[in-house]
Write an enzyme that holds these catalytic residues in place. Structure first.
Site, PDB file in Angstrom:
ATOM      1  CG  ASP A 132      -1.976  -1.014   1.233  1.00 28.47           C
ATOM      2  OD1 ASP A 132      -3.081  -0.697   0.790  1.00 28.47           O
ATOM      3  OD2 ASP A 132      -1.714  -2.147   1.675  1.00 28.47           O
ATOM      4  CB  ILE A 221      -3.631  -2.014  -2.487  1.00 27.05           C
ATOM      5  CG1 ILE A 221      -2.186  -2.075  -2.941  1.00 27.05           C
ATOM      6  CG2 ILE A 221      -4.264  -3.404  -2.600  1.00 27.05           C
ATOM      7  CD1 ILE A 221      -1.342  -3.094  -2.187  1.00 27.05           C
ATOM      8  CG  ASP A 222     -10.528  -0.518  -4.205  1.00 28.10           C
ATOM      9  OD1 ASP A 222     -10.816  -0.399  -3.007  1.00 28.10           O
ATOM     10  OD2 ASP A 222     -11.379  -0.609  -5.106  1.00 28.10           O
ATOM     11  CG  ASP A 379     -12.756   2.999  -1.243  1.00 30.40           C
ATOM     12  OD1 ASP A 379     -11.643   2.493  -1.460  1.00 30.40           O
ATOM     13  OD2 ASP A 379     -13.197   3.231  -0.103  1.00 30.40           O
TER      14      ASP A 379
END
Length: 441
Positions: A132, A221-222, A379
């Site tokens: 991340d 990093i979703d 997001d």
């Protein structure tokens, strides 16, 4: 040859995993030494990945790509066209694709090597890994390199507060080593970054965003739980212009380039792209230029994609979050049954769902989180434009467009988010209204 390459790659991953189990000290000399070891080990995986894709490109020049499974609903387009050809945002699209590709290389290598000691917990209990932080640093570095002398406003998820503390020195050294190994492969002329420079790059994502000016919006990093769980995840980068999404790029290293099934949503996806040339997809879209897809590590996305609004309800697949804690699966099922959807859902982590919907793998995505949850713009930003340019519709649960102009968080979304083909979206909003009316009577 492919079998030997896959075996060599997996052997490299096993060595890397063992070596990355070494714990780092908070003292500077030990942290630097351990960081160098981690960088050497991680570099092996990154170099294996780069060599694999160079072989793919060479093979593609002499023979057609082998077709696998069901081909997603899409239309082939000449390589000279695509979102990067936009006369308005062409340079921005090139910059976004390059940044996402660079971060995706690091993420892919780290996911295979991930061990318990390489993650921590944030205040909201979502896992954070070295990837991340490393991905955010690389995207920030890449954008600053693409637009020298310009102030880059970056709205991103992570910050380096804990990494700057004495107890965070070991993790910061590890992140720095991974970042430098990725840069050494993609940009060998670049000078190695120091831990302080990496921390500064991570903290450059603190922009408040808003409805005026230009803002890049990043989720490094979703689907971090999917990342940790060896499932699907995405590197997501969008750009806002005066409060509206102008472009977006999704890097999905574990997502096949063919239509997905339940097997592609479950655990065990990490590492498949080291041996399967049809795994690893990038999606890109620019306002007014359509949505496009292609291999993540080889070239600009050049295959035009569209959502599929031709299916009757009994042939429609809907998607939802993999984990029940992220969405009300029971409500989604009730809505599906109300509009005649009979097939089971595809449960998928991250904005990879938006890419899959955009190319016709499914027709619906529904998200109904806990009422106390505040939706963040990173997001959804990159995925929204890809959906819209592919012909899909996305809104809050009351049918209102998503508003990206209010800062880092959305205003009230009336209980959730619905993304679907036009006909399915109309049916879902009507079903929500009916179910809510029935439940309140």
């Amino acid at each position: 040859m492919a079998a030997r390459a896959a075996a060599a790659s997996m052997a490299s991953h096993m060595v890397a995993k063992a070596a990355l189990g070494c714990r780092t000290s908070s003292s500077a000399p030990a942290a630097v030494a351990t960081g160098a070891l981690v960088g050497q080990v991680a570099g092996t995986a990154l170099q294996q990945r780069a060599q694999h894709h160079r072989r793919q490109q060479a093979a593609a020049a002499g023979q057609p790509t082998r077709q696998r499974r069901l081909v997603a609903v899409s239309v082939a387009a000449p390589a000279a066209t695509g979102p990067h050809a936009s006369p308005v945002y062409g340079s921005e699209m090139h910059a976004a694709v390059e940044a996402v590709r660079l971060a995706s290389r690091l993420c892919q290598a780290v996911q295979v090597q991930l061990q318990r000691g390489e993650k921590t917990e944030k205040d909201d209990e979502s896992p954070v890994t070295v990837a991340d932080y490393g991905a955010q640093a690389l995207v920030a570095w890449s954008l600053q390199r693409s637009f020298p002398g310009q102030a880059v406003s970056l709205v991103a998820e992570e910050d380096a507060v804990e990494l700057r503390a004495p107890e965070g020195a070991g993790m910061l050294a590890r992140i720095t080593a991974l970042v430098n190994e990725a840069l050494a492969i993609e940009h060998p002329q670049a000078a190695p970054l120091t831990p302080t420079e990496v921390a500064d790059l991570i903290d450059s994502g603190s922009s408040a965003g808003g409805g005026s000016g230009r803002h890049w919006v990043l989720d490094p990093i979703d689907g971090t739980r999917g990342f940790v769980g060896m499932r699907q995840y995405a590197v997501c980068l969008g750009m806002l212009e005066e409060g509206e999404v102008a472009l977006g790029v999704l890097g999905c290293p574990n997502l096949p380039q063919y239509a997905i099934s339940e097997a592609d949503c479950d655990e065990g996806q990490a590492g498949r792209s080291f041996s399967d040339e049809a795994v690893g997809t990038m999606f890109a879209a620019c306002k007014g230029q359509g949505s496009w897809a292609g291999p993540i590590f080889t070239s600009m996305p050049s295959q035009r994609i569209f959502c599929n609004d031709t299916l009757p309800a009994n042939q429609v697949r809907y998607m939802e979050s993999f984990e029940a804690r992220h969405s009300n699966h029971g409500l989604a099922l009730a809505i599906a049954e109300e509009i005649g959807i009979t097939l089971p859902s595809l449960r998928l982590d991250s904005q990879a769902k938006y890419g899959a919907l955009s190319r016709g793998d499914a027709s619906v995505f529904m998200r109904f989180p806990d009422p106390s949850y505040r939706e963040k713009i990173w997001d959804h930003c990159a995925g929204v434009i890809i959906l819209q340019e592919a012909g899909a519709v996305i809104s809050d649960a009351a049918g209102h467009p998503l508003d990206f102009s209010k800062g880092r968080y959305f205003p009230d979304l009336h209980g959730g988010i619905v993304a679907a083909t036009p006909s399915m979206h109309r049916a879902i909003i009507a079903a929500i209204q009916k179910i809510r009316g029935d439940s309140s009577s």
